[in-house]
Design an enzyme around this catalytic site. Structure first.
Site, short mmCIF file in Angstrom:
data_model
loop_
_atom_site.label_atom_id
_atom_site.label_comp_id
_atom_site.label_asym_id
_atom_site.label_seq_id
_atom_site.Cartn_x
_atom_site.Cartn_y
_atom_site.Cartn_z
N TYR A 1 7.31 72.47 -8.79
CA TYR A 1 7.97 71.41 -8.03
C TYR A 1 6.95 70.70 -7.15
CZ TYR A 1 11.23 69.05 -4.91
OH TYR A 1 11.90 68.09 -4.18
N SER B 1 7.58 64.33 -1.59
CA SER B 1 8.05 65.42 -0.74
C SER B 1 6.89 65.91 0.11
CB SER B 1 8.58 66.58 -1.58
OG SER B 1 8.82 67.72 -0.77
N LYS C 1 5.67 66.68 -7.27
CA LYS C 1 5.71 65.77 -6.13
C LYS C 1 4.32 65.26 -5.77
CE LYS C 1 10.13 65.71 -5.57
NZ LYS C 1 10.90 64.45 -5.69
#
Length: 199
Positions: A64, A51, A68
């Site tokens: 998160y 991401s 990533k």
């Protein structure tokens, strides 16, 4: 899997462990399952999805972002490790993509599945900003998942797939942020996510 909230209050709880297990360790388990047969036949392609937030981490989504970033680092290492076996490894770096993650993030902090809504301690004054971050990736202009899938599939099916595919809404902005001095990136995200004031 998303994981929204301030890192200082999330700690190493179950939500954090699950996000890292699904997003990062799940990828490693799949790689371990499929690469021996690829190496044996001297062909194949591993495609890992990271991401843009793995290149420039945002507040209220540190877990998160870390998951990533871990995918990015592992994919870069794996690309070199599998090259002697003729196996290609592609790192996909999407921007904002329409999905159910906004709803799932919102449900997580709202105490979904009958749980108690999350109440922040020292960050209670930032509750609205945290809730907004939970939905931020799903705003107007987010890339359709089918468009991302077509773009990635067309490139990974080539005889010589690219090492990296960057595609989707906000990828240009995050490229600039990732290349910016840390103070400039901090100033941008502090303003964007309500952290540009003293308590």
């Amino acid at each position: 899997m998303g994981c929204t909230g301030p890192l200082a209050e999330l700690g190493g709880g179950e939500t954090v462990r699950r996000a890292m297990d699904v997003n990062f360790l799940g990828m490693l388990r799949l790689v371990r399952a499929v690469t021996p047969s690829m190496a044996e036949r001297r062909s194949g392609c591993v495609v890992n999805v990271g991401s843009v937030v793995g290149t420039a981490a945002t507040p209220w989504a540190g877990v998160y972002c870390a998951s990533k970033a871990a995918i990015h680092a592992a994919t870069d290492a794996l690309r070199l490790e599998l090259a002697p076996f003729g196996v290609h490894v592609v790192k996909v770096v999407p921007g904002r993509v329409k999905s159910g993650i906004g709803r799932a993030n919102t449900a997580q902090i709202a105490g979904g599945h009958g749980g108690k809504p999350r109440e922040w301690g020292m960050y209670r004054e930032f509750t609205a900003a945290i809730e907004e971050r939970a939905r931020a990736s799903q705003g107007a202009g987010a890339t359709e998942a089918s468009a991302l899938a077509r773009h990635v599939a067309e490139r990974v099916m080539r005889p010589r797939p690219p090492r990296e595919i960057v595609y989707g809404s906000l990828t240009a902005l995050f490229a600039v942020l990732a290349a910016s001095p840390v103070w400039a990136r901090d100033a941008f995200f502090a303003r964007r996510f309500g952290l540009n004031r003293k308590l």
